[in-house]
Scaffold this active site. Structure first.
Site, PDB file in Angstrom:
ATOM      1  N   ASP A 151       4.130  20.027   8.149  1.00  0.00           N
ATOM      2  CA  ASP A 151       4.339  18.943   9.110  1.00  0.00           C
ATOM      3  C   ASP A 151       3.046  18.732   9.905  1.00  0.00           C
ATOM      4  OD1 ASP A 151       5.080  17.351  11.161  1.00  0.00           O
ATOM      5  OD2 ASP A 151       6.864  18.506  11.723  1.00  0.00           O
ATOM      6  N   ASN A 191      10.201  10.740   9.046  1.00  0.00           N
ATOM      7  CA  ASN A 191       9.931   9.522   8.261  1.00  0.00           C
ATOM      8  C   ASN A 191       8.836   8.652   8.911  1.00  0.00           C
ATOM      9  OD1 ASN A 191      11.736   6.601   7.018  1.00  0.00           O
ATOM     10  ND2 ASN A 191      10.220   7.801   5.975  1.00  0.00           N
ATOM     11  N   CYS A 220       5.381  10.388   9.225  1.00  0.00           N
ATOM     12  CA  CYS A 220       4.093  10.982   8.808  1.00  0.00           C
ATOM     13  C   CYS A 220       4.033  11.190   7.298  1.00  0.00           C
ATOM     14  CB  CYS A 220       3.855  12.316   9.515  1.00  0.00           C
ATOM     15  SG  CYS A 220       3.716  12.187  11.314  1.00  0.00           S
ATOM     16  N   ARG A 221       4.748  12.202   6.781  1.00  0.00           N
ATOM     17  CA  ARG A 221       4.566  12.606   5.380  1.00  0.00           C
ATOM     18  C   ARG A 221       5.234  11.675   4.377  1.00  0.00           C
ATOM     19  NH1 ARG A 221       6.913  18.451   6.462  1.00  0.00           N
ATOM     20  NH2 ARG A 221       8.056  17.135   7.956  1.00  0.00           N
ATOM     21  N   SER A 222       6.534  11.406   4.562  1.00  0.00           N
ATOM     22  CA  SER A 222       7.233  10.666   3.490  1.00  0.00           C
ATOM     23  C   SER A 222       6.795   9.206   3.349  1.00  0.00           C
ATOM     24  CB  SER A 222       8.754  10.799   3.606  1.00  0.00           C
ATOM     25  OG  SER A 222       9.243  10.260   4.801  1.00  0.00           O
ATOM     26  N   CYS A 233      11.184  13.414   4.529  1.00  0.00           N
ATOM     27  CA  CYS A 233      10.627  14.419   5.447  1.00  0.00           C
ATOM     28  C   CYS A 233      11.538  14.496   6.664  1.00  0.00           C
ATOM     29  CB  CYS A 233       9.171  14.114   5.796  1.00  0.00           C
ATOM     30  SG  CYS A 233       8.908  12.551   6.648  1.00  0.00           S
TER      31      CYS A 233
HETATM   32  P1  4NP Z   1       7.265  13.795   9.469  1.00  0.00           P
HETATM   33  O1  4NP Z   1       6.582  14.352  10.804  1.00  0.00           O
HETATM   34  O2  4NP Z   1       8.520  14.580   9.250  1.00  0.00           O
HETATM   35  O3  4NP Z   1       6.226  14.070   8.416  1.00  0.00           O
HETATM   36  O4  4NP Z   1       7.496  12.320   9.720  1.00  0.00           O
HETATM   37  C1  4NP Z   1       7.255  14.487  12.011  1.00  0.00           C
HETATM   38  C2  4NP Z   1       7.380  13.412  12.847  1.00  0.00           C
HETATM   39  C3  4NP Z   1       8.016  13.577  14.070  1.00  0.00           C
HETATM   40  C4  4NP Z   1       8.518  14.814  14.438  1.00  0.00           C
HETATM   41  C5  4NP Z   1       8.397  15.888  13.592  1.00  0.00           C
HETATM   42  C6  4NP Z   1       7.771  15.715  12.375  1.00  0.00           C
HETATM   43  N1  4NP Z   1       9.125  14.982  15.716  1.00  0.00           N
HETATM   44  O5  4NP Z   1       9.477  16.122  16.054  1.00  0.00           O
HETATM   45  O6  4NP Z   1       9.327  14.000  16.447  1.00  0.00           O
END
Ligand code: 4NP
Length: 160
Positions: free
Chosen positions: A125, A13, A15-17, A10
């Protein structure tokens, strides 16, 4: 060393992955495939390197009795060579993964290409949303992991 290596990707790294990895690993253990198949996760961005999963991903995993633990890291060129399946969560992730891939891109897939409800859509996201978004993401990942595991079993003749 595992025979088949799967990488969930993602942006951050956190939240989703890592949640996808936790859900997938849980299914591998339940089906006894954890000796043959191994998974990991990473992000295309560098913002959260070294961090544990977001507390909301931890909460939703715990609510479903799924262990989760990961240290965020960034995708590398080597990952594209080492992993047999590289699974991006959304179109932006896929574009960023493909930029790093030197030759074959056949092993790069989008997570919801394996989701029976919502084929080909993004795993959105959830970072800037509330806990309900995380439960929705969990449901998408749960269905997609089932579909992905089915494909891997078919690809490798691992039975039904
Ligand atoms: P992820 O979510 O890609 O599912 O881990 C996010 C975590 C942090 C951010 C964006 C998406 N950020 O902008 O910091």
């Amino acid at each position: 060393m595992s025979e088949i290596n799967v990488l969930f990707v993602c942006l951050g790294n956190i939240c989703r992955s890592p949640l996808a990895e936790a859900v997938f690993e849980h299914k591998l253990k339940l089906t006894g495939l954890n000796k043959k198949i191994m998974s990991d996760s990473c992000g295309t961005g560098a913002y959260h390197i070294g961090e544990q999963p977001d507390p909301r991903s931890v909460d939703v995993a715990r609510a479903h009795q799924i262990p989760i633990s990961h240290k965020a890291r960034q995708l590398t060129e080597h990952d594209l060579e080492y992993f047999d399946y590289v699974i991006g969560m959304d179109d932006q992730n896929i574009r960023n993964i493909e930029v790093l891939a030197s030759s074959t891109k056949d092993h790069i897939h989008k997570m919801r290409d394996f989701d029976s409800l919502g084929l080909g859509e993004d795993v959105p996201d959830p970072y800037f949303g509330g806990p309900r978004g995380f439960e929705e993401v969990f449901q998408m990942l749960d269905r997609s992991c089932d579909g992905l595991l089915q494909k891997i079993k078919e690809d490798h003749g691992l039975g039904k």
